[in-house]
Design a protein around this motif. Structure first.
Motif, mmCIF file in Angstrom:
data_model
loop_
_atom_site.group_PDB
_atom_site.id
_atom_site.type_symbol
_atom_site.label_atom_id
_atom_site.label_comp_id
_atom_site.label_asym_id
_atom_site.label_seq_id
_atom_site.Cartn_x
_atom_site.Cartn_y
_atom_site.Cartn_z
ATOM 1 N N UNK A 49 0.380 17.606 -70.213
ATOM 2 C CA UNK A 49 -0.543 17.563 -71.571
ATOM 3 C C UNK A 49 0.188 18.568 -72.768
ATOM 4 N N UNK A 50 0.484 19.696 -72.126
ATOM 5 C CA UNK A 50 0.742 20.742 -72.966
ATOM 6 C C UNK A 50 2.385 20.458 -73.814
ATOM 7 N N UNK A 51 3.115 19.517 -72.801
ATOM 8 C CA UNK A 51 4.588 19.414 -73.190
ATOM 9 C C UNK A 51 4.326 18.272 -74.429
ATOM 10 N N UNK A 52 3.363 17.193 -73.997
ATOM 11 C CA UNK A 52 3.251 16.314 -75.209
ATOM 12 C C UNK A 52 2.619 17.015 -76.518
ATOM 13 N N UNK A 53 1.990 17.835 -76.420
ATOM 14 C CA UNK A 53 1.246 18.530 -77.471
ATOM 15 C C UNK A 53 2.183 19.225 -78.472
ATOM 16 N N UNK A 54 2.936 19.788 -77.543
ATOM 17 C CA UNK A 54 4.155 20.783 -78.235
ATOM 18 C C UNK A 54 4.896 19.964 -79.072
ATOM 19 N N UNK A 55 5.508 18.543 -78.522
ATOM 20 C CA UNK A 55 6.310 17.590 -79.252
ATOM 21 C C UNK A 55 5.726 16.714 -79.912
ATOM 22 N N UNK A 56 4.465 17.037 -80.223
ATOM 23 C CA UNK A 56 3.724 16.379 -81.344
ATOM 24 C C UNK A 56 3.600 14.673 -81.277
ATOM 25 N N UNK A 57 3.495 14.510 -79.718
ATOM 26 C CA UNK A 57 3.291 13.062 -79.192
ATOM 27 C C UNK A 57 1.990 12.777 -78.685
ATOM 28 N N UNK A 58 0.857 13.600 -78.786
ATOM 29 C CA UNK A 58 -0.414 13.262 -78.493
ATOM 30 C C UNK A 58 -1.203 12.474 -79.427
ATOM 31 N N UNK A 59 -1.738 11.095 -78.996
ATOM 32 C CA UNK A 59 -2.478 10.420 -79.992
ATOM 33 C C UNK A 59 -3.636 10.422 -79.369
ATOM 34 N N UNK A 60 -5.149 11.228 -79.822
ATOM 35 C CA UNK A 60 -4.772 12.157 -80.974
ATOM 36 C C UNK A 60 -5.187 13.571 -80.223
ATOM 37 N N UNK A 61 -5.831 13.495 -79.027
ATOM 38 C CA UNK A 61 -6.350 14.728 -78.552
ATOM 39 C C UNK A 61 -6.184 14.456 -77.123
ATOM 40 N N UNK A 62 -5.784 15.479 -76.454
ATOM 41 C CA UNK A 62 -5.584 15.347 -74.859
ATOM 42 C C UNK A 62 -6.776 15.980 -74.283
ATOM 43 N N UNK A 63 -7.057 15.291 -73.214
ATOM 44 C CA UNK A 63 -8.195 15.661 -72.299
ATOM 45 C C UNK A 63 -7.963 16.055 -70.751
ATOM 46 N N UNK A 64 -8.420 16.861 -70.080
ATOM 47 C CA UNK A 64 -7.977 17.209 -68.910
ATOM 48 C C UNK A 64 -9.318 17.028 -68.142
ATOM 49 N N UNK A 65 -9.326 16.193 -66.888
ATOM 50 C CA UNK A 65 -10.530 16.252 -66.163
ATOM 51 C C UNK A 65 -10.150 16.146 -64.555
ATOM 52 N N UNK A 66 -11.234 16.688 -63.905
ATOM 53 C CA UNK A 66 -11.251 16.597 -62.260
ATOM 54 C C UNK A 66 -11.344 15.141 -62.038
ATOM 55 N N UNK A 67 -12.000 14.285 -62.986
ATOM 56 C CA UNK A 67 -12.375 12.987 -62.660
ATOM 57 C C UNK A 67 -11.114 12.094 -62.671
ATOM 58 N N UNK A 68 -10.058 12.689 -63.313
ATOM 59 C CA UNK A 68 -8.395 11.888 -63.231
ATOM 60 C C UNK A 68 -7.666 12.424 -62.182
ATOM 61 N N UNK A 69 -8.222 13.081 -61.496
ATOM 62 C CA UNK A 69 -7.381 13.984 -60.450
ATOM 63 C C UNK A 69 -7.875 13.359 -58.997
ATOM 64 N N UNK A 70 -6.948 13.272 -58.009
ATOM 65 C CA UNK A 70 -7.247 12.653 -56.885
ATOM 66 C C UNK A 70 -7.720 13.721 -55.946
ATOM 67 N N UNK A 71 -7.601 14.917 -56.231
ATOM 68 C CA UNK A 71 -8.144 16.110 -55.415
ATOM 69 C C UNK A 71 -8.144 17.446 -55.966
ATOM 70 N N UNK A 72 -8.660 18.406 -55.345
ATOM 71 C CA UNK A 72 -8.665 19.722 -56.165
ATOM 72 C C UNK A 72 -7.752 20.603 -55.491
ATOM 73 N N UNK A 73 -6.960 20.080 -54.424
ATOM 74 C CA UNK A 73 -6.048 20.778 -53.855
ATOM 75 C C UNK A 73 -4.806 21.242 -55.039
#
Length: 351
Positions: free
Chosen positions: A327-351
Motif C-alpha cells: 500500500x505504501x509503495x503504491x501511495x508513494x508512486x501516486x498509483x492509488x485510486x484513490x485511497x488505500x485501506x488495510x484490514x484484517x478482513x482482507x488477511x488470511x491470518x494474524x500470524x
C-alpha cells in the motif's frame, strides 16, 4: 484470535499487534499493551486508511496509522457514551487539555497541549488490531457507512469537509486542485453541498471519475503554460481548495480567481508557500489555512456522508507487513485510486 469482549470495570491489560516504522524505513511487526483507565475504551481495530501523512513517519520508531475503525471491546468505569460492540473510529488528534481558549471555544484542534499522531502516543496507531483511547476522542460510525469506507473519512474526509462547511456556500464555484485521496472526497462533499465543482488535475485519466463524483468541469493542467488564463475559463473560481500531494504554484490560478476569492491549502508540507503580494492585496484574495476538524465537525461529517451516500473509492490491502508495504509503495508512486485501506478482513491470518 480477537481480544475477548470485557465487561466494564474489568481492568485487565489490553494487548494486541501493531506495525511500526523504523530508521531504515522497514515495516516492523510489534506488540502493544496498556491498562484500561476509567475514561478509556478498548477498540479492536478492523480497518485503517493509509494517509499521505503516514509517509512522513515511515522512518520513525512509532506505530503507524491514524485513520482507524473498529469495534469496542471494553469500556472504563467512567465511560457513558460507548458500550462493547459499538463501532467507532479515531483520527489524527488523540486528546486536548480541555481548558485553554481553543478548547473552551470548540476549537480543540488548535490546543497547544493536544496530542497528535506523530507527536504523541507513539506506541499505538491504526496499523494494528487494537487501540486504547479516551472515550470522548472516539467517534461513532453511522450504520449506513461500511467500515472500509469509514476509515479514510476519519482524517481525509474530515480534513476536506471542515473548510468546505466553514468557507463555501452553495452559490460558490469551488475549484479542487488535485484529485487524489483528499481531492476525490472534496469533490463529493462540495457537490452534495450544492456547489459548482471545477477540478484541476495533472492526470487526464481521472477526467471521467471527476465528473462521475459530481464535478461540473475538469481541466488537465499538466502542460498549461505559466498561468491558467489559457484554460479559457469564463466564470471565475470563488473558492480554491488545494488537495495536491505537493505544493502547487498558487500564482498560476490568480487569473481565474474571483475578487475576494478564498484559497484554502490542505497539502501537508514544510515547503514555503509563496503568493503574489500585490495581486493578493488588490483583488482581496484570502489565504486561509485549515488544520484538523473539531470533534463536532468530525461527527457532522460522518452524518453528512451517511445521508448523502458519500464514500471513498478504495484499494484494499491486508493488514500484514507485506500488505502495508504494498500500500505504501503504491501511495508513494501516486498509483492509488484513490485511497488505500488495510484490514484484517482482507488477511488470511494474524500470524
Amino acid at each position: 484470535m480477537p481480544a475477548p469482549i470485557l465487561e466494564p470495570n474489568e481492568y485487565r491489560t489490553a494487548q494486541g499487534i501493531t506495525f511500526r516504522g523504523s530508521s531504515n524505513g522497514r515495516i516492523l511487526k510489534s506488540s502493544f499493551q496498556k491498562s484500561l483507565g476509567p475514561d478509556e475504551v478498548v477498540v479492536k481495530v478492523t480497518h485503517s486508511g493509509v494517509c499521505g501523512t503516514d509517509l512522513h513517519y515511515m522512518m520513525q520508531d512509532m506505530v503507524l496509522g491514524h485513520e482507524a475503525v473498529g469495534v469496542v471491546t471494553s469500556v472504563g468505569s467512567a465511560c457513558t457514551i460507548f458500550k462493547p460492540g459499538d463501532r467507532v473510529g479515531w483520527g489524527y488528534e488523540h486528546y486536548s487539555c480541555g481548558s485553554c481558549t481553543p478548547c473552551l471555544t470548540n476549537e480543540e484542534c488548535h490546543c497547544l497541549k493536544a496530542g497528535y499522531y506523530g507527536a504523541s502516543d507513539f506506541d499505538q496507531g491504526s496499523f494494528s488490531d487494537i487501540g486504547v483511547w479516551k472515550e470522548k476522542w472516539l467517534f461513532r460510525i453511522p450504520d449506513g457507512i461500511q467500515s472500509e469506507d469509514a476509515a479514510p473519512l476519519m482524517c481525509g474526509g474530515a480534513s476536506c469537509f471542515s473548510p468546505l462547511i466553514e468557507h463555501c456556500r452553495p452559490i460558490d464555484r469551488v475549484g479542487i486542485v488535485g484529485m487524489g485521496g483528499l481531492g476525490h472526497l472534496a469533490i463529493q462533499f462540495a457537490a452534495k453541498m450544492g456547489c459548482e465543482v471545477i477540478v484541476f488535475s495533472r492526470s487526464e485519466s481521472k477526467h471521467t471519475d471527476a465528473l462521475a463524483l459530481g464535478a461540473s468541469a475538469f481541466y488537465d493542467i499538466q502542460h498549461v503554460p505559466s498561468d491558467f488564463s489559457a484554460l479559457g475559463i469564463t466564470k471565475p473560481i470563488d473558492r480554491l481548495i488545494i488537495t495536491a500531494a505537493s505544493l502547487v504554484d498558487i500564482s498560476q490560478f490568480y487569473p481565474i480567481l474571483s475578487r475576494k476569492a478564498i484559497v484554502i491549502p490542505l497539502t501537508a508540507t514544510k515547503e514555503t508557500l509563496s503568493v503574489p503580494y500585490y495581486d493578493t492585496l488588490y483583488n482581496g484574495v484570502k489565504i486561509i489555512s485549515s488544520m484538523l476538524a473539531t470533534r463536532h465537525m468530525q461527527t457532522k461529517m460522518l452524518e453528512f456522508a451517511e445521508r448523502h451516500k458519500i464514500c471513498p473509492i478504495i484499494e484494499k490491502f491486508p493488514m500484514t507487513e507485506a500488505g502495508i508495504v504494498a500500500a505504501i509503495e503504491k501511495l508513494k508512486n501516486g498509483q492509488i485510486r484513490y485511497r488505500a485501506v488495510l484490514s484484517w478482513d482482507y488477511s488470511n491470518s494474524r500470524d
